[in-house]
Design a protein around this motif. Structure first.
Motif, PDB file in Angstrom:
ATOM      1  N   ARG A 134      14.979  30.894 -17.635  1.00 11.68           N
ATOM      2  CA  ARG A 134      16.042  30.338 -18.137  1.00 11.68           C
ATOM      3  C   ARG A 134      17.046  29.734 -16.969  1.00 11.68           C
ATOM      4  NH1 ARG A 134      15.996  29.960 -23.751  1.00 11.68           N
ATOM      5  NH2 ARG A 134      17.464  28.273 -23.300  1.00 11.68           N
ATOM      6  N   TYR A 135      17.095  31.000 -15.946  1.00 11.70           N
ATOM      7  CA  TYR A 135      18.042  30.720 -14.843  1.00 11.70           C
ATOM      8  C   TYR A 135      17.195  30.959 -13.481  1.00 11.70           C
ATOM      9  CZ  TYR A 135      21.180  32.493 -18.592  1.00 11.70           C
ATOM     10  OH  TYR A 135      21.627  32.698 -19.696  1.00 11.70           O
ATOM     11  N   TYR A 185      16.674  40.532 -13.926  1.00 11.88           N
ATOM     12  CA  TYR A 185      16.095  39.611 -14.350  1.00 11.88           C
ATOM     13  C   TYR A 185      14.770  38.884 -14.193  1.00 11.88           C
ATOM     14  CZ  TYR A 185      16.478  34.906 -16.385  1.00 11.88           C
ATOM     15  OH  TYR A 185      16.166  33.717 -17.228  1.00 11.88           O
ATOM     16  N   GLU A 187      19.077  41.035 -20.686  1.00 13.24           N
ATOM     17  CA  GLU A 187      18.157  39.812 -20.717  1.00 13.24           C
ATOM     18  C   GLU A 187      17.459  39.810 -22.048  1.00 13.24           C
ATOM     19  OE1 GLU A 187      13.969  37.919 -18.769  1.00 13.24           O
ATOM     20  OE2 GLU A 187      15.251  39.434 -17.919  1.00 13.24           O
ATOM     21  N   GLN A 218      26.998  34.671 -24.051  1.00 12.89           N
ATOM     22  CA  GLN A 218      25.697  34.190 -23.473  1.00 12.89           C
ATOM     23  C   GLN A 218      26.041  33.300 -22.485  1.00 12.89           C
ATOM     24  OE1 GLN A 218      22.882  31.674 -26.301  1.00 12.89           O
ATOM     25  NE2 GLN A 218      22.966  30.487 -24.483  1.00 12.89           N
ATOM     26  N   LEU A 237      17.444  34.720 -21.731  1.00 10.55           N
ATOM     27  CA  LEU A 237      18.905  34.575 -21.684  1.00 10.55           C
ATOM     28  C   LEU A 237      19.603  35.785 -21.318  1.00 10.55           C
ATOM     29  CD1 LEU A 237      19.376  31.932 -24.700  1.00 10.55           C
ATOM     30  CD2 LEU A 237      19.505  31.501 -22.335  1.00 10.55           C
ATOM     31  N   VAL A 251      23.135  27.890 -19.641  1.00 12.88           N
ATOM     32  CA  VAL A 251      21.906  27.440 -18.935  1.00 12.88           C
ATOM     33  C   VAL A 251      22.283  26.232 -18.412  1.00 12.88           C
ATOM     34  CG1 VAL A 251      19.595  27.027 -18.817  1.00 12.88           C
ATOM     35  CG2 VAL A 251      20.789  28.882 -20.300  1.00 12.88           C
ATOM     36  N   ASP A 252      22.280  25.708 -17.161  1.00 15.52           N
ATOM     37  CA  ASP A 252      22.544  24.378 -16.513  1.00 15.52           C
ATOM     38  C   ASP A 252      21.293  23.538 -16.790  1.00 15.52           C
ATOM     39  OD1 ASP A 252      24.937  25.206 -15.616  1.00 15.52           O
ATOM     40  OD2 ASP A 252      24.325  25.661 -13.615  1.00 15.52           O
TER      41      ASP A 252
END
Length: 94
Positions: free
Chosen positions: A24-25, A20, A71, A90, A76, A93-94
């Protein structure tokens, strides 16, 4: 012969792997993800280039067998489940 840096015994039946690099994370940036069929989990691995520093099983037994993790171009993460009614998931996302 050099020994592997990581193995699972019993096998988790790894099926795909993604590194990754997205944003996004942010807490998962530069970490490895391994989808697993037998353990029905997504494994997150932190690696410092020499040593495995962390291993975490995510979503264990929540989605069934996880066939693939990828990814997307927008950063995402998506999972593909392996069943007759499989789905593409999916990750939130926090």
């Amino acid at each position: 012969m050099e020994q592997p840096l990581l193995y699972w015994d019993p096998s988790i039946a790894p099926s795909s792997m993604a590194y990754y690099q997205g944003n996004r994370y942010p807490e998962w940036k530069n970490q490895w993800f391994v989808s697993a069929l037998a353990e029905e989990t997504l494994v997150r691995l932190s690696w410092d280039g020499q040593t495995l520093t962390e291993e975490e099983q995510l979503y264990r037994n929540q989605m069934g067998r996880i066939r693939a993790v990828v990814e997307s171009p927008d950063g995402l993460l998506y999972l593909l489940t392996d069943s007759s009614n499989g789905r593409v998931v999916q990750l939130a996302v926090d």
